[in-house]
Design a protein around this motif. Structure first.
Motif, short mmCIF file in Angstrom:
data_model
loop_
_atom_site.label_atom_id
_atom_site.label_comp_id
_atom_site.label_asym_id
_atom_site.label_seq_id
_atom_site.Cartn_x
_atom_site.Cartn_y
_atom_site.Cartn_z
N LYS A 58 -1.64 7.46 -0.91
CA LYS A 58 -2.49 8.52 -0.33
C LYS A 58 -2.26 8.57 1.16
O LYS A 58 -1.76 7.63 1.77
N SER A 59 -2.66 9.69 1.76
CA SER A 59 -2.56 9.76 3.21
C SER A 59 -3.72 8.96 3.81
O SER A 59 -4.80 8.89 3.23
N GLY A 60 -3.46 8.35 4.93
CA GLY A 60 -4.50 7.55 5.57
C GLY A 60 -5.44 8.40 6.38
O GLY A 60 -5.23 9.60 6.57
N GLY A 61 -6.49 7.78 6.85
CA GLY A 61 -7.45 8.47 7.69
C GLY A 61 -8.01 7.53 8.72
O GLY A 61 -8.04 6.32 8.53
N THR A 62 -8.42 8.09 9.84
CA THR A 62 -9.05 7.30 10.90
C THR A 62 -10.55 7.57 10.86
O THR A 62 -10.98 8.72 10.73
N PHE A 63 -11.32 6.49 10.94
CA PHE A 63 -12.77 6.56 10.80
C PHE A 63 -13.43 5.86 11.98
O PHE A 63 -12.83 4.99 12.60
N THR A 64 -14.67 6.22 12.25
CA THR A 64 -15.45 5.58 13.32
C THR A 64 -16.79 5.10 12.76
O THR A 64 -17.84 5.66 13.08
N PRO A 65 -16.76 4.06 11.94
CA PRO A 65 -18.01 3.55 11.35
C PRO A 65 -18.82 2.73 12.35
O PRO A 65 -18.35 2.38 13.43
N LEU A 124 -10.59 7.29 -4.97
CA LEU A 124 -11.36 6.05 -5.14
C LEU A 124 -10.56 5.01 -5.93
O LEU A 124 -10.62 3.82 -5.62
N LYS A 125 -9.79 5.44 -6.91
CA LYS A 125 -8.94 4.50 -7.67
C LYS A 125 -7.88 3.90 -6.75
O LYS A 125 -7.63 2.70 -6.77
N ALA A 126 -7.27 4.73 -5.91
CA ALA A 126 -6.28 4.23 -4.95
C ALA A 126 -6.94 3.30 -3.94
O ALA A 126 -6.35 2.29 -3.53
N THR A 127 -8.17 3.60 -3.54
CA THR A 127 -8.90 2.75 -2.61
C THR A 127 -9.17 1.38 -3.24
O THR A 127 -9.02 0.35 -2.58
N GLU A 128 -9.53 1.37 -4.51
CA GLU A 128 -9.75 0.09 -5.20
C GLU A 128 -8.46 -0.74 -5.22
O GLU A 128 -8.48 -1.95 -4.97
N THR A 129 -7.33 -0.09 -5.46
CA THR A 129 -6.04 -0.78 -5.40
C THR A 129 -5.80 -1.31 -3.99
O THR A 129 -5.34 -2.44 -3.82
N GLY A 130 -6.14 -0.51 -2.99
CA GLY A 130 -6.00 -0.95 -1.60
C GLY A 130 -6.86 -2.16 -1.28
O GLY A 130 -6.44 -3.07 -0.58
N PHE A 131 -8.09 -2.18 -1.80
CA PHE A 131 -8.96 -3.34 -1.61
C PHE A 131 -8.32 -4.59 -2.23
O PHE A 131 -8.29 -5.66 -1.61
#
Length: 145
Positions: A58-65, A124-131
């Motif tokens: 997936k394409s990445g993103g920049t966040f400011t949490p 979300l599935k790709a994020t779980e793989t990333g985790f």
């Protein structure tokens, strides 16, 4: 309001303090972390952070949490959201416990709320793989030290 969550776990052959020292060294994330490619900010409750995350494929993103908690050797949590309230909010967390001397059980996950949740299944599935990829890389880095 739609909700969702991701939870991953891994056992690491090192005490929580050793795992924490790698998690807290955010400037070194580009050296080992395949999921969070950039992380800037002080690990102090209420502090603003800037990070770039890229789920596999997936394409990445920049966040400011905003950092919610940073308890040495135990917990790291932050919350981020899209600029429009109600679309998407995520609370990311790392929980470290010691089931035995010299061992760490890491729970790494995120809880989501927002109207976009039903549309994010593939992300979300790709994020779980990333985790999981991050957990494995963290384990390797800590156990090599």
């Amino acid at each position: 309001m739609p909700t969702g969550s991701l939870t991953t776990e891994i056992d690491i052959d090192a005490p929580p303090e050793a795992v924490w020292s790698v998690l807290a060294d955010t400037a070194s994330y580009p050296d080992w972390n395949p999921f969070i490619l950039y992380f800037e900010g002080e690990l102090k409750a209420g502090g603003k952070m800037k990070m770039t995350a890229k789920p596999p494929g997936k394409s990445g993103g920049t966040f400011t949490p905003t950092l919610l908690a940073g308890e040495r050797g135990a917990t790291l949590r932050w919350r981020g959201s899209l600029p429009i309230p109600g679309l998407f909010t995520g609370e990311h967390y790392f929980l470290l416990t010691s089931p035995a001397a010299g061992k760490t059980h890491l729970v790494h996950g995120e809880n989501f709320t927002g109207l976009l949740i039903p549309l994010l299944g593939g992300l979300l599935k790709a994020t779980e793989t990333g985790f999981n990829d991050m957990n494995k890389a963290l384990k390797e880095r800590v156990e090599r030290a």
